[in-house]
Scaffold this motif. Sequence first.
Motif, mmCIF file in Angstrom:
data_model
loop_
_atom_site.group_PDB
_atom_site.id
_atom_site.type_symbol
_atom_site.label_atom_id
_atom_site.label_comp_id
_atom_site.label_asym_id
_atom_site.label_seq_id
_atom_site.Cartn_x
_atom_site.Cartn_y
_atom_site.Cartn_z
ATOM 1 N N ARG A 7 -26.869 -4.672 12.713
ATOM 2 C CA ARG A 7 -26.630 -6.055 12.165
ATOM 3 C C ARG A 7 -27.508 -6.307 11.180
ATOM 4 N NH1 ARG A 7 -24.586 -10.214 16.976
ATOM 5 N NH2 ARG A 7 -23.354 -10.751 15.277
ATOM 6 N N GLU A 8 -27.452 -5.405 10.092
ATOM 7 C CA GLU A 8 -28.355 -5.664 8.910
ATOM 8 C C GLU A 8 -28.001 -7.038 8.353
ATOM 9 O OE1 GLU A 8 -26.797 -2.796 9.444
ATOM 10 O OE2 GLU A 8 -28.116 -1.498 9.061
ATOM 11 N N ARG A 9 -29.106 -7.946 7.982
ATOM 12 C CA ARG A 9 -28.969 -9.301 7.410
ATOM 13 C C ARG A 9 -28.959 -9.214 5.907
ATOM 14 N NH1 ARG A 9 -34.358 -11.041 9.944
ATOM 15 N NH2 ARG A 9 -34.912 -8.857 9.025
ATOM 16 N N SER A 10 -28.002 -10.159 5.273
ATOM 17 C CA SER A 10 -27.795 -9.917 3.989
ATOM 18 C C SER A 10 -28.837 -10.714 3.271
ATOM 19 C CB SER A 10 -26.586 -10.620 3.425
ATOM 20 O OG SER A 10 -26.392 -11.893 4.066
ATOM 21 N N GLY A 11 -29.417 -10.235 2.158
ATOM 22 C CA GLY A 11 -30.431 -10.730 1.226
ATOM 23 C C GLY A 11 -31.915 -10.467 1.740
ATOM 24 N N ILE A 12 -31.894 -9.918 3.080
ATOM 25 C CA ILE A 12 -33.356 -9.443 3.189
ATOM 26 C C ILE A 12 -33.444 -7.956 3.423
ATOM 27 C CG2 ILE A 12 -34.616 -9.453 5.647
ATOM 28 C CD1 ILE A 12 -33.797 -11.994 5.838
ATOM 29 N N ARG A 13 -34.420 -7.486 2.882
ATOM 30 C CA ARG A 13 -34.969 -5.912 2.912
ATOM 31 C C ARG A 13 -35.151 -5.405 4.275
ATOM 32 N NH1 ARG A 13 -39.990 -3.568 1.824
ATOM 33 N NH2 ARG A 13 -39.314 -1.380 1.481
ATOM 34 N N GLU A 14 -34.468 -4.639 4.816
ATOM 35 C CA GLU A 14 -34.395 -4.122 6.211
ATOM 36 C C GLU A 14 -35.114 -2.673 6.173
ATOM 37 O OE1 GLU A 14 -34.010 -6.217 8.367
ATOM 38 O OE2 GLU A 14 -32.179 -7.150 8.376
ATOM 39 N N GLN A 41 -38.505 -15.409 8.046
ATOM 40 C CA GLN A 41 -38.865 -14.066 7.993
ATOM 41 C C GLN A 41 -38.578 -13.263 6.613
ATOM 42 O OE1 GLN A 41 -37.286 -11.003 10.584
ATOM 43 N NE2 GLN A 41 -37.776 -12.151 12.491
ATOM 44 N N ASP A 42 -38.112 -14.404 5.735
ATOM 45 C CA ASP A 42 -38.068 -13.591 4.335
ATOM 46 C C ASP A 42 -39.338 -13.268 3.715
ATOM 47 O OD1 ASP A 42 -36.780 -13.184 2.014
ATOM 48 O OD2 ASP A 42 -35.792 -15.216 1.707
ATOM 49 N N ASN A 43 -39.513 -12.129 4.238
ATOM 50 C CA ASN A 43 -41.059 -11.343 3.700
ATOM 51 C C ASN A 43 -40.557 -10.093 3.322
ATOM 52 O OD1 ASN A 43 -43.510 -10.213 3.903
ATOM 53 N ND2 ASN A 43 -44.196 -12.123 4.548
ATOM 54 N N PRO A 44 -41.159 -9.682 2.253
ATOM 55 C CA PRO A 44 -41.009 -8.257 1.741
ATOM 56 C C PRO A 44 -41.340 -7.136 2.757
ATOM 57 C CG PRO A 44 -42.621 -9.263 0.489
ATOM 58 C CD PRO A 44 -42.023 -10.255 1.078
ATOM 59 N N ILE A 45 -42.272 -7.505 3.448
ATOM 60 C CA ILE A 45 -42.683 -6.555 4.467
ATOM 61 C C ILE A 45 -42.437 -6.863 5.766
ATOM 62 C CG2 ILE A 45 -44.304 -4.664 3.324
ATOM 63 C CD1 ILE A 45 -46.403 -6.779 3.868
ATOM 64 N N GLY A 46 -41.722 -8.042 6.103
ATOM 65 C CA GLY A 46 -41.286 -8.111 7.565
ATOM 66 C C GLY A 46 -42.325 -9.052 8.156
ATOM 67 N N PRO A 47 -42.133 -9.147 9.500
ATOM 68 C CA PRO A 47 -43.019 -10.006 10.238
ATOM 69 C C PRO A 47 -44.311 -9.063 10.804
ATOM 70 C CG PRO A 47 -41.244 -9.265 11.460
ATOM 71 C CD PRO A 47 -41.125 -8.708 10.224
ATOM 72 N N PHE A 48 -45.337 -9.073 9.538
ATOM 73 C CA PHE A 48 -46.308 -7.860 9.790
ATOM 74 C C PHE A 48 -47.396 -8.219 10.894
ATOM 75 C CE2 PHE A 48 -47.414 -9.934 5.958
ATOM 76 C CZ PHE A 48 -48.473 -10.434 6.325
ATOM 77 N N SER A 49 -47.446 -9.740 10.970
ATOM 78 C CA SER A 49 -48.462 -10.246 11.881
ATOM 79 C C SER A 49 -48.060 -9.767 13.633
ATOM 80 C CB SER A 49 -48.281 -11.818 11.771
ATOM 81 O OG SER A 49 -47.075 -12.164 12.117
ATOM 82 N N LEU A 50 -46.805 -9.324 13.623
ATOM 83 C CA LEU A 50 -46.648 -8.679 14.998
ATOM 84 C C LEU A 50 -47.090 -7.131 15.123
ATOM 85 C CD1 LEU A 50 -43.447 -10.514 15.853
ATOM 86 C CD2 LEU A 50 -45.535 -10.651 17.160
ATOM 87 N N LEU A 51 -47.431 -6.677 14.080
ATOM 88 C CA LEU A 51 -47.673 -5.132 13.974
ATOM 89 C C LEU A 51 -48.876 -4.693 15.199
ATOM 90 C CD1 LEU A 51 -47.686 -2.602 11.180
ATOM 91 C CD2 LEU A 51 -49.846 -2.603 12.640
ATOM 92 N N PRO A 52 -50.025 -5.539 15.332
ATOM 93 C CA PRO A 52 -50.830 -4.955 16.158
ATOM 94 C C PRO A 52 -50.224 -5.115 17.596
ATOM 95 C CG PRO A 52 -51.718 -6.802 14.643
ATOM 96 C CD PRO A 52 -50.483 -6.562 14.105
ATOM 97 N N PHE A 53 -49.582 -6.225 18.113
ATOM 98 C CA PHE A 53 -48.816 -6.270 19.295
ATOM 99 C C PHE A 53 -48.052 -4.997 19.571
ATOM 100 C CE2 PHE A 53 -44.762 -7.259 21.322
ATOM 101 C CZ PHE A 53 -45.125 -7.422 22.657
ATOM 102 N N PHE A 54 -47.182 -4.816 18.594
ATOM 103 C CA PHE A 54 -46.126 -3.467 18.605
ATOM 104 C C PHE A 54 -46.948 -2.333 18.835
ATOM 105 C CE2 PHE A 54 -42.804 -6.409 17.697
ATOM 106 C CZ PHE A 54 -41.735 -6.212 18.577
#
Lengths: 213, 566
Positions: free
Chosen positions: A132-139, A182-195
């Motif tokens: 379910r890719e979102r339009s206009g957002i780099r996935e 979430q319209d960020n070029p590198i996504g929700p990276f503040s969750l990277l530590p958690f993941f």
Amino acid sequence: MYILSILITLISSLWSWELFSFNPNLLLVVWSATIILFLSVIKSSKKILCIFCLFLIPILVVQWKTTRNAGLDYMSETDWSLFATRRIELSAVSPSLGRYLGNKPEYMFYKFEQNLLRSMDLNLYFFGSHPRERSGIREFEKFSFLFLPFFIFGLLRLVKFSPWQLGTSLFIPLLVLAIIGQDNPIGPFSLLPFFSVTIAVGMFNIIKKLNVI
Amino acid sequence: MSFNIKSFFVIIAILILGSFLYFYKIDTVPPRLSADEIPSGYNAYSILLTGKDEYGKSFPFSFRFSSSYSPPLYVYFTVPAISIFGLNMIGTRIVSVLSGIISIIVIFIFLKNLNIIRSKAVVYLGVLLYTISPWTVMYSRSGYEAMLSFLFYSLSIFIIWVGFKRPLFLTIGVILLSISAYASHANKFLLPLLLVGLILVFKKILLKGKYRHYFIAGLIGAFIVQLPNLSLVLTKSFFVKSSLFFNDAILIEYQKIKNIVPVFIGIPYLYAREFLSQYFTYFSLRSLFLDPDPFQARSIPNLSVFYPWMFIPYLIGLFITWKKRAQTNYKYLLLLAVTAPIPAAFTKDPFWTYRAIPLLLSLIIIITIGIDRISKLRLKLFIPLCCLIVIYSLIILWRGYFIFLPNEKASAWEYGYQNIAQEMMTYKSEHFVVDNSRNSLTYIQLAFYLKLNPETLQNAVGQEIKKDYYNNVTINPNYSFKNLEIRPIFWEKDIYKNQILIGDRLTFSDQQIMEHKLTRVFQIKDPLNNIVFEGYRTNPQEKCAYIGCYRGLCSIKTLSLSSLRI
């Protein structure tokens, strides 16, 4: 093995390399935060968790600053048009309905739900939002889907043994992401530590269960 | 948990609410019959009047709908409904409505017997949430097999569960599960998965002592029930949905990496990735609680299959279910949850709620488990909060389903064909050509709304379809009956006959209207005032005169016109 599992997770993650190409300093801060969070989990230390929070603040600031159209009140042209149409539809039933069920705060609440639930979508992190890719957002695929079992197992471990670490590293960034979007070029990276930490914990424990170590 | 008069009244109240939600405005919301509903309704009508389907096949095991095949149960159940209510929206949808209402009782009894929820009040709340969940409301008001198949599935799952204590019910449950395979394609593929899952997970119960005899008797019964289905296994009707499998996408994807990854790693990797991505979508918070089904005629504006707030009890419920997975009832629940989305996850369509509807059963129980856990916190405001949330949910359901959907999804629900039929009745003496370039099901839409005698349709179909009914998937969407032709418009011929041409916005351009001297007879608009269909009367005389004046060819055209009339 602990260190190895977190290093494997961080190095093999495409997200790290995307962050590196975006801003190497940011990668350094995010990786440091991740390792501190990991230490806090394995040592069950709340003091180390406080240090993690110090790192988390600048990460969240950068997350906010680099997110386009941040804020719950932002409306694209399509949103505006739909919002106006729905107001008319509601008003046609009863004029007061348009006022109560089609107003701006109601729209902002929906946007909050949208941002929150999209940030919690596992397909976003392990499959690049496919199918379910979102339009206009780099996935892009943040972690290989092969890490998904480690993540699920690690999450169950964290809920049981490290609720504070889980709460801090997951809910604070989630709350911010729910507000800014979430319209960020590198996504929700503040969750990277958690993941990363959750995957590493899962990986370590699964390997330990299999008596590989 | 005892059953008393209070419980009885609560359940009756929920049933009344459910009946209201599923019956209210059933003939106007959704606004028209979708492409999935129309063939069910018309074929039931055809069976009722002639004992044959629209192609002239007597009582088929699998109904041929255009180029696809559909399991037969819904159509046969709709036959008495059509005889009572007539060929209309109510007659077509009533079986789903009744299935939805009966399923409320099944969910209630299953929740009680599963012994998974400690609080009595939460059991009722779980049933209430099932009743008002957008997933249930959507399919209880749609005239095709989804809700009927869910009813059969949940009933058989409940009876199998009872069979864990009283083995005779194992036989009945397994046979009923097998019957459910005639209700939907998803159930057909879910049946072997569930049976294998039951044997693997509960072998210590099912394959020991007297349980073994009853279970094997059930399996034999299920096999006998499947004989008609098995007789079709080598025909195209059985695997007609195989084109939905994501095979081609994998092969295309592999072409991109074939130079760096060997085939024995690349292909399994891509298959696993594709399957898991599809599979996890059915458990994803975004899909379940936020974004609607991507298929327009199965989605409610601004609502997914559950209400957004439900994600909190869902996550809690998931965690508890996993934690208590050693207990038989939780193990059973996990088996249901794990197997339910597998058939849907093998297709390339993302989050197809119709194929994954068996998942509704396990997810609503998981959500109820979460609510049960929250209720244990003994919050003073728990009951008022629940009331408030239920009222809020009903308001957003009403807004999305009864206000937004009829307006915004009108075209997805094939708006306009009923109006065309009405216009045709107004101009009875005219000849019509209806453009079907963008909808191969135009013929059955009009046959339905014109209440066309099924024999007329059966006679219009080529004999080759009847001879090889279960294998012949070629479509000829062009039909001609009485004063009506359903086919693409041939501009070089049709404008030289006196008739009314009907088409959508793409059929007629302004230039064509002017050039061919067409006169607008009617215009059909959807509730948002967008034009969906237009009817134009041809004007051969004026057109010929125009061409004659312009090119000096009037006499030639008039000649060709008279030959065309012959």
